[in-house]
Write a protein that holds these residues in place. Structure first.
Motif, PDB file in Angstrom:
ATOM      1  N   LEU A 147       0.843  -1.185   0.000  1.00 20.59           N
ATOM      2  CA  LEU A 147       0.000   0.000   0.000  1.00 20.59           C
ATOM      3  C   LEU A 147       0.885   1.244   0.000  1.00 20.59           C
ATOM      4  CD1 LEU A 147      -2.895   1.170   0.245  1.00 20.59           C
ATOM      5  CD2 LEU A 147      -2.595   1.064   2.740  1.00 20.59           C
ATOM      6  N   ALA A 160       0.869   5.599  -0.230  1.00 19.98           N
ATOM      7  CA  ALA A 160       0.084   6.829  -0.127  1.00 19.98           C
ATOM      8  C   ALA A 160       1.044   8.008  -0.051  1.00 19.98           C
ATOM      9  CB  ALA A 160      -0.826   6.791   1.098  1.00 19.98           C
ATOM     10  N   GLN A 214      -5.068   9.796   7.005  1.00 21.20           N
ATOM     11  CA  GLN A 214      -4.792   8.596   7.791  1.00 21.20           C
ATOM     12  C   GLN A 214      -4.864   7.378   6.882  1.00 21.20           C
ATOM     13  OE1 GLN A 214      -8.096   9.068  10.595  1.00 21.20           O
ATOM     14  NE2 GLN A 214      -6.607   9.255  12.258  1.00 21.20           N
ATOM     15  N   VAL A 215      -4.182   6.314   7.300  1.00 16.39           N
ATOM     16  CA  VAL A 215      -4.329   5.023   6.624  1.00 16.39           C
ATOM     17  C   VAL A 215      -4.842   4.011   7.646  1.00 16.39           C
ATOM     18  CG1 VAL A 215      -2.629   5.389   4.797  1.00 16.39           C
ATOM     19  CG2 VAL A 215      -1.870   4.544   7.020  1.00 16.39           C
ATOM     20  N   TYR A 247      -5.513  -0.226   8.083  1.00 15.94           N
ATOM     21  CA  TYR A 247      -5.179  -1.513   7.484  1.00 15.94           C
ATOM     22  C   TYR A 247      -5.272  -2.608   8.537  1.00 15.94           C
ATOM     23  CZ  TYR A 247      -0.715  -0.086   9.603  1.00 15.94           C
ATOM     24  OH  TYR A 247       0.251   0.362  10.475  1.00 15.94           O
ATOM     25  N   THR A 262      -4.773   2.129  12.682  1.00 12.95           N
ATOM     26  CA  THR A 262      -4.895   3.443  12.054  1.00 12.95           C
ATOM     27  C   THR A 262      -3.595   4.212  12.255  1.00 12.95           C
ATOM     28  OG1 THR A 262      -7.284   3.504  12.471  1.00 12.95           O
ATOM     29  CG2 THR A 262      -6.198   5.593  11.983  1.00 12.95           C
ATOM     30  N   PHE A 317      -8.124  -1.939   2.847  1.00  9.67           N
ATOM     31  CA  PHE A 317      -7.217  -0.831   3.123  1.00  9.67           C
ATOM     32  C   PHE A 317      -7.971   0.470   2.859  1.00  9.67           C
ATOM     33  CE2 PHE A 317      -4.245  -4.144   1.446  1.00  9.67           C
ATOM     34  CZ  PHE A 317      -3.562  -4.386   2.619  1.00  9.67           C
ATOM     35  N   GLU A 318      -7.764   1.476   3.712  1.00 13.30           N
ATOM     36  CA  GLU A 318      -8.399   2.764   3.497  1.00 13.30           C
ATOM     37  C   GLU A 318      -7.394   3.895   3.679  1.00 13.30           C
ATOM     38  OE1 GLU A 318     -12.639   3.350   4.853  1.00 13.30           O
ATOM     39  OE2 GLU A 318     -12.047   1.687   6.175  1.00 13.30           O
ATOM     40  N   ILE A 319      -7.513   4.899   2.829  1.00  7.46           N
ATOM     41  CA  ILE A 319      -6.787   6.155   2.994  1.00  7.46           C
ATOM     42  C   ILE A 319      -7.852   7.214   3.235  1.00  7.46           C
ATOM     43  CG2 ILE A 319      -5.240   7.824   1.916  1.00  7.46           C
ATOM     44  CD1 ILE A 319      -4.194   5.431   0.221  1.00  7.46           C
ATOM     45  N   VAL A 360      -1.316   7.205  -5.207  1.00  9.96           N
ATOM     46  CA  VAL A 360      -2.077   6.319  -4.334  1.00  9.96           C
ATOM     47  C   VAL A 360      -2.129   4.968  -5.037  1.00  9.96           C
ATOM     48  CG1 VAL A 360      -4.288   5.877  -3.234  1.00  9.96           C
ATOM     49  CG2 VAL A 360      -3.468   8.235  -3.472  1.00  9.96           C
ATOM     50  N   SER A 371     -10.988  10.440  -0.115  1.00  7.23           N
ATOM     51  CA  SER A 371     -10.613   9.212   0.579  1.00  7.23           C
ATOM     52  C   SER A 371     -10.618   8.079  -0.435  1.00  7.23           C
ATOM     53  CB  SER A 371     -11.600   8.913   1.707  1.00  7.23           C
ATOM     54  OG  SER A 371     -11.616   9.952   2.667  1.00  7.23           O
TER      55      SER A 371
END
Length: 224
Positions: A47, A49, A62-63, A65, A73, A101-103, A135, A203
């Motif tokens: 990942l 970013a 923030q990321v 996972y 976080t 996974f989130e950004i 990203v 996001s």
């Protein structure tokens, strides 16, 4: 001062930030034929970013996972002015799993630095903002001997670079704005616009399942 010639690289958005499927990835990376009996036993997911410093003037990032059975976080740290953040983390899977996974972008309540320019019949008040970013979720499969199943990675990538005529990525504050005035607009002909937030302060979410198919363990995107 050296004069730059700027080229805005195309946004490489693969299937709206959803993965290419594995067959296309193999083909795009020059793999010919099958795996000759080889079976994938491990999936690597990286990942990435990376955002220009200007992003952090107007938002926090923030990321999120999964790791060790829990959701972690991590705050992205703003880089020095005129540079990009350089965050990445690599994960390995040797069994089936559901992976998200989130950004997360949280816009700040701050005053924008703006300029005004007329194009055609429209007057734009836009944010002076360098929108260079990367990203990405890069994925590769490995066999039991630790060798990659094919060259290169598959996955999802959003890349937005302003570069010089020599191909060097431009990090200077504000230069990116001149190439994307309408998408950076906060007012169009005096009317309030959300283009800047909607187009730049985003996001991102990557949802994959690690599954077993005829070639062994692999990652498949989940459409939501």
């Amino acid at each position: 001062m050296k004069k730059f010639v700027f080229i805005l690289a195309s946004i490489l958005l693969v299937a709206a930030l959803a993965s290419c499927n594995k067959s296309n990835a193999d083909k795009n990376n020059g793999k010919s034929g099958g795996n000759s009996g080889r079976v994938s036993t491990k999936v690597e997911m990286k990942l990435i970013a990376n955002f220009n410093a200007d992003y952090f003037r107007y938002a926090d990032f923030q990321v999120k996972y999964p790791e060790g059975g829990s959701i972690k976080t991590e705050n992205l740290v703003a880089p020095e002015e005129n540079t990009r953040s350089n965050w990445s983390k690599t994960f390995y899977y040797t069994s089936e799993a559901d992976v998200v996974f989130e950004i997360i972008c949280t816009p700040k309540d701050v005053e924008y630095e703006t300029a005004t320019k007329t194009q055609g019949s429209k007057e734009y008040e836009y944010v002076i903002f360098n929108n260079n970013c990367l990203v990405s979720l890069q994925i590769k499969n490995y066999d039991a001997s630790g060798q990659p199943m094919y060259e290169g990675y598959y996955g999802s990538t959003l890349k937005n670079y302003a570069v010089t005529n020599e191909g060097q990525v431009v990090e200077t504050h504000g230069f990116g704005a001149e190439m994307s005035i309408s998408s950076l607009a906060v007012k169009i002909n005096g009317e309030e616009s959300n283009n800047f937030k909607e187009n730049q302060l985003n996001s991102y979410k990557f949802h994959y399942r690690i599954v077993t198919d005829e070639d062994g363990l692999t990652a498949e995107s989940v459409k939501e």
